[in-house]
Motif scaffolding. Structure first.
Motif, mmCIF file in Angstrom:
data_model
loop_
_atom_site.group_PDB
_atom_site.id
_atom_site.type_symbol
_atom_site.label_atom_id
_atom_site.label_comp_id
_atom_site.label_asym_id
_atom_site.label_seq_id
_atom_site.Cartn_x
_atom_site.Cartn_y
_atom_site.Cartn_z
ATOM 1 N N ASP A 1 25.316 65.676 44.681
ATOM 2 C CA ASP A 1 26.363 66.464 45.117
ATOM 3 C C ASP A 1 27.824 66.819 44.245
ATOM 4 O O ASP A 1 28.353 65.603 43.776
ATOM 5 C CB ASP A 1 26.903 66.030 46.335
ATOM 6 C CG ASP A 1 26.060 66.664 47.487
ATOM 7 O OD1 ASP A 1 24.829 67.408 47.714
ATOM 8 O OD2 ASP A 1 26.016 65.768 48.311
ATOM 9 N N ALA A 2 27.793 68.170 43.691
ATOM 10 C CA ALA A 2 28.958 67.988 42.877
ATOM 11 C C ALA A 2 30.761 67.174 43.199
ATOM 12 O O ALA A 2 30.964 66.583 42.643
ATOM 13 C CB ALA A 2 29.635 69.615 42.492
ATOM 14 N N GLU B 1 30.989 64.381 44.434
ATOM 15 C CA GLU B 1 30.283 63.389 44.092
ATOM 16 C C GLU B 1 30.893 62.751 42.581
ATOM 17 O O GLU B 1 32.030 61.744 42.645
ATOM 18 C CB GLU B 1 28.935 62.635 44.841
ATOM 19 C CG GLU B 1 28.851 62.808 46.237
ATOM 20 C CD GLU B 1 27.193 62.074 46.261
ATOM 21 O OE1 GLU B 1 26.991 61.440 46.575
ATOM 22 O OE2 GLU B 1 25.717 63.018 45.494
ATOM 23 N N ILE B 2 30.861 64.285 42.149
ATOM 24 C CA ILE B 2 31.206 63.926 40.757
ATOM 25 C C ILE B 2 32.150 63.641 40.559
ATOM 26 O O ILE B 2 33.163 63.078 39.871
ATOM 27 C CB ILE B 2 30.030 64.322 39.609
ATOM 28 C CG1 ILE B 2 28.460 64.271 39.689
ATOM 29 C CG2 ILE B 2 30.175 64.108 38.362
ATOM 30 C CD1 ILE B 2 28.130 63.227 39.104
ATOM 31 N N ALA B 3 33.245 65.076 41.243
ATOM 32 C CA ALA B 3 34.442 64.815 40.755
ATOM 33 C C ALA B 3 35.346 63.649 42.215
ATOM 34 O O ALA B 3 36.462 63.536 41.417
ATOM 35 C CB ALA B 3 34.886 66.191 42.676
ATOM 36 N N GLU B 4 34.763 63.543 42.948
ATOM 37 C CA GLU B 4 35.262 61.658 43.248
ATOM 38 C C GLU B 4 35.367 61.145 42.521
ATOM 39 O O GLU B 4 35.975 60.460 41.852
ATOM 40 C CB GLU B 4 34.776 61.738 44.550
ATOM 41 C CG GLU B 4 34.660 61.789 45.721
ATOM 42 C CD GLU B 4 35.975 62.528 45.867
ATOM 43 O OE1 GLU B 4 37.203 61.292 46.550
ATOM 44 O OE2 GLU B 4 36.115 62.806 46.865
ATOM 45 N N ALA B 5 34.583 60.810 41.071
ATOM 46 C CA ALA B 5 34.058 59.337 39.737
ATOM 47 C C ALA B 5 35.120 60.074 39.272
ATOM 48 O O ALA B 5 36.304 59.604 38.560
ATOM 49 C CB ALA B 5 32.988 59.664 39.330
ATOM 50 N N ALA B 6 35.504 61.171 38.731
ATOM 51 C CA ALA B 6 36.396 62.203 37.991
ATOM 52 C C ALA B 6 38.122 61.981 38.452
ATOM 53 O O ALA B 6 38.741 61.019 38.048
ATOM 54 C CB ALA B 6 35.729 62.985 37.576
ATOM 55 N N LEU B 7 38.040 62.016 39.508
ATOM 56 C CA LEU B 7 39.924 61.753 40.455
ATOM 57 C C LEU B 7 40.167 60.218 40.604
ATOM 58 O O LEU B 7 40.970 59.990 40.422
ATOM 59 C CB LEU B 7 38.965 61.856 41.852
ATOM 60 C CG LEU B 7 39.460 63.891 41.901
ATOM 61 C CD1 LEU B 7 39.289 64.057 43.387
ATOM 62 C CD2 LEU B 7 40.845 64.382 41.328
#
Length: 92
Positions: free
Chosen positions: A59-60, A62-68
């Motif tokens: 899910d997008a 999940e990728i945002a959480e990794a970037a954060l």
């Protein structure tokens, strides 16, 4: 191009000491986005089920959480790293 980006990140990380900044790279895997679903349709889900070890698209969020994580103080001792947020696709 992926190897070049990885080498660039590692070199920048080595050179960032004086200015005290960190350099990392986030490598996302197949992600459920309107663009991917529009281009691949239901084949995207079948692909993920067949080849991604977690058996699904990301899910997008999940990728945002990794970037954060990489942007946050929680990763304050991380530099020169490549974070694979790909459900195990690259390394498995």
């Amino acid at each position: 191009s992926k190897a070049a980006l990885s080498n660039l990140v590692h070199n920048w990380a080595r050179q960032s000491r004086e200015r005290r900044f960190r350099v990392n790279v986030l490598s996302p895997g197949p992600t459920r986005t309107p663009g991917l679903l529009g281009a691949a349709g239901p084949e995207a889900d079948r692909f993920a089920e067949a080849v991604v070890p977690l058996g699904r698209l990301a899910d997008a969020e999940e990728i945002a959480e990794a970037a954060l994580f990489l942007a946050s103080d929680a990763s304050s001792f991380v530099t020169g790293a490549e974070l694979f947020a790909d459900g195990g696709y690259t390394r498995a």
